[in-house]
Design a protein around this motif. Structure first.
Motif, mmCIF file in Angstrom:
data_model
loop_
_atom_site.group_PDB
_atom_site.id
_atom_site.type_symbol
_atom_site.label_atom_id
_atom_site.label_comp_id
_atom_site.label_asym_id
_atom_site.label_seq_id
_atom_site.Cartn_x
_atom_site.Cartn_y
_atom_site.Cartn_z
ATOM 1 N N ALA A 11 55.747 -1.765 -53.614
ATOM 2 C CA ALA A 11 55.468 -2.280 -52.270
ATOM 3 C C ALA A 11 55.337 -1.144 -51.261
ATOM 4 C CB ALA A 11 56.571 -3.254 -51.843
ATOM 5 N N LEU A 12 56.216 -0.154 -51.369
ATOM 6 C CA LEU A 12 56.103 1.015 -50.490
ATOM 7 C C LEU A 12 54.773 1.720 -50.720
ATOM 8 C CD1 LEU A 12 59.731 2.412 -50.682
ATOM 9 C CD2 LEU A 12 58.535 1.778 -48.572
ATOM 10 N N GLU A 13 54.405 1.915 -51.979
ATOM 11 C CA GLU A 13 53.156 2.617 -52.286
ATOM 12 C C GLU A 13 51.938 1.839 -51.811
ATOM 13 O OE1 GLU A 13 53.794 3.365 -56.471
ATOM 14 O OE2 GLU A 13 54.856 5.252 -56.035
ATOM 15 N N LYS A 14 51.962 0.510 -51.936
ATOM 16 C CA LYS A 14 50.843 -0.296 -51.430
ATOM 17 C C LYS A 14 50.773 -0.218 -49.904
ATOM 18 C CE LYS A 14 50.687 -3.543 -55.260
ATOM 19 N NZ LYS A 14 51.006 -4.917 -55.709
ATOM 20 N N THR A 15 51.923 -0.217 -49.256
ATOM 21 C CA THR A 15 51.959 -0.098 -47.800
ATOM 22 C C THR A 15 51.408 1.258 -47.370
ATOM 23 O OG1 THR A 15 53.885 -1.566 -47.720
ATOM 24 C CG2 THR A 15 53.442 -0.237 -45.757
ATOM 25 N N ILE A 16 51.791 2.307 -48.078
ATOM 26 C CA ILE A 16 51.274 3.652 -47.802
ATOM 27 C C ILE A 16 49.750 3.661 -47.908
ATOM 28 C CG2 ILE A 16 51.138 6.009 -48.738
ATOM 29 C CD1 ILE A 16 54.155 5.529 -49.628
ATOM 30 N N GLY A 31 54.615 -7.372 -36.283
ATOM 31 C CA GLY A 31 53.954 -7.542 -37.577
ATOM 32 C C GLY A 31 53.126 -6.355 -38.005
ATOM 33 N N ALA A 32 52.949 -5.365 -37.130
ATOM 34 C CA ALA A 32 52.085 -4.225 -37.445
ATOM 35 C C ALA A 32 52.788 -2.888 -37.257
ATOM 36 C CB ALA A 32 50.823 -4.266 -36.588
ATOM 37 N N ASN A 37 54.658 -3.611 -41.363
ATOM 38 C CA ASN A 37 53.703 -3.316 -42.430
ATOM 39 C C ASN A 37 54.344 -3.461 -43.809
ATOM 40 O OD1 ASN A 37 50.786 -2.375 -41.846
ATOM 41 N ND2 ASN A 37 51.987 -1.632 -40.123
ATOM 42 N N LEU A 38 55.575 -3.019 -43.959
ATOM 43 C CA LEU A 38 56.264 -3.206 -45.242
ATOM 44 C C LEU A 38 56.560 -4.687 -45.462
ATOM 45 C CD1 LEU A 38 57.482 -2.038 -47.816
ATOM 46 C CD2 LEU A 38 59.598 -1.636 -46.532
ATOM 47 N N ALA A 39 56.929 -5.394 -44.406
ATOM 48 C CA ALA A 39 57.194 -6.834 -44.520
ATOM 49 C C ALA A 39 55.952 -7.587 -44.993
ATOM 50 C CB ALA A 39 57.669 -7.387 -43.182
ATOM 51 N N GLN A 40 54.779 -7.182 -44.519
ATOM 52 C CA GLN A 40 53.544 -7.827 -44.981
ATOM 53 C C GLN A 40 53.428 -7.742 -46.499
ATOM 54 O OE1 GLN A 40 49.825 -6.757 -42.956
ATOM 55 N NE2 GLN A 40 51.081 -6.040 -41.238
ATOM 56 N N LEU A 45 53.187 -12.281 -45.928
ATOM 57 C CA LEU A 45 52.880 -12.890 -44.637
ATOM 58 C C LEU A 45 51.930 -11.971 -43.874
ATOM 59 C CD1 LEU A 45 56.499 -13.963 -43.613
ATOM 60 C CD2 LEU A 45 54.641 -15.502 -44.284
ATOM 61 N N SER A 46 51.135 -12.545 -43.007
ATOM 62 C CA SER A 46 50.226 -11.733 -42.192
ATOM 63 C C SER A 46 50.991 -11.119 -41.033
ATOM 64 C CB SER A 46 49.094 -12.606 -41.650
ATOM 65 O OG SER A 46 49.595 -13.488 -40.653
ATOM 66 N N LYS A 47 50.372 -10.121 -40.415
ATOM 67 C CA LYS A 47 51.014 -9.507 -39.250
ATOM 68 C C LYS A 47 51.211 -10.550 -38.156
ATOM 69 C CE LYS A 47 46.928 -7.787 -36.893
ATOM 70 N NZ LYS A 47 46.435 -6.791 -36.008
ATOM 71 N N ALA A 48 50.263 -11.474 -37.996
ATOM 72 C CA ALA A 48 50.382 -12.516 -36.971
ATOM 73 C C ALA A 48 51.547 -13.453 -37.284
ATOM 74 C CB ALA A 48 49.081 -13.306 -36.867
ATOM 75 N N GLU A 49 51.718 -13.834 -38.547
ATOM 76 C CA GLU A 49 52.829 -14.713 -38.918
ATOM 77 C C GLU A 49 54.179 -14.031 -38.673
ATOM 78 O OE1 GLU A 49 51.033 -17.400 -42.550
ATOM 79 O OE2 GLU A 49 51.308 -15.237 -42.903
ATOM 80 N N ILE A 50 54.273 -12.770 -39.058
ATOM 81 C CA ILE A 50 55.515 -12.020 -38.851
ATOM 82 C C ILE A 50 55.823 -11.940 -37.358
ATOM 83 C CG2 ILE A 50 56.611 -9.747 -39.070
ATOM 84 C CD1 ILE A 50 54.908 -9.465 -41.719
ATOM 85 N N HIS A 51 54.820 -11.617 -36.574
ATOM 86 C CA HIS A 51 55.007 -11.516 -35.124
ATOM 87 C C HIS A 51 55.439 -12.866 -34.537
ATOM 88 C CE1 HIS A 51 54.523 -9.328 -31.370
ATOM 89 N NE2 HIS A 51 53.942 -10.404 -30.868
ATOM 90 N N GLN A 52 54.805 -13.936 -34.992
ATOM 91 C CA GLN A 52 55.153 -15.275 -34.514
ATOM 92 C C GLN A 52 56.612 -15.602 -34.847
ATOM 93 O OE1 GLN A 52 52.866 -18.401 -36.310
ATOM 94 N NE2 GLN A 52 53.738 -19.983 -35.009
#
Length: 161
Positions: A11-16, A31-32, A37-40, A45-52
């Motif tokens: 997950a870290l490598e994909k986020t990188i 969310g961004a 970004n790691l949470a995505q 979840l999308s950045k919008a969902e995380i932010h919401q």
């Protein structure tokens, strides 16, 4: 530090990779940002969902972590719980948002470490690369494998890639 495991390392490598390839990055957006970004990647979840989810309560990631309650029913707490299930700790999340984990920082050359900026995409990528490298080393050791790289080669592979 987080419990080393292949899922978290991946997950870290994909986020990188996503951040290196221009994924949305905005430190002030739940969310961004660094944790967002790691949470995505960990929650799908999308950045919008995380932010919401985050906006249902007050505060940034650090305040949300301080108020975290696994049984609250708040979507943000459920999301944090999912991230913790990957072997992260609340301290890991707080450190990621501020780029402040002492174990990770000591693996970054001093001249770069002293210039790290918590809201710099490039610095977040560097921090995550070093973190993923440290977790991979721990995982290999846990599996009985020996890491046959000198400290300089480890640092080059983690920092200069």
């Amino acid at each position: 530090m987080a419990k080393a495991n292949p899922e978290l390392i991946a997950a870290l490598e994909k986020t990188i990779t996503k951040l290196s390839n221009g994924a949305a990055y905005q430190w002030g957006h739940m969310g961004a940002c660094n944790c967002g970004n790691l949470a995505q990647e960990l929650t799908q979840l999308s950045k919008a969902e995380i932010h919401q989810f985050a906006m249902q309560r007050y505060g940034d990631w650090n305040e949300q972590i301080l108020d975290y309650c696994p049984t609250s029913g708040y979507p943000m707490d459920m999301m944090i719980s999912k991230m913790l299930n990957y072997g992260l700790t609340l301290d890991d999340l707080a450190h990621l948002e501020r780029l402040s984990d002492p174990e990770i920082l000591k693996s970054i050359p001093k001249e770069k470490r002293d210039q790290l900026n918590k809201n710099s995409r490039e610095d977040v990528v560097l921090y995550m690369k070093v973190w993923a490298s440290l977790l991979r080393e721990k995982w290999l050791i846990q599996q009985g494998s020996e890491v046959n790289l000198s400290p300089e080669k480890k640092l080059k592979s983690a920092v200069l890639v």
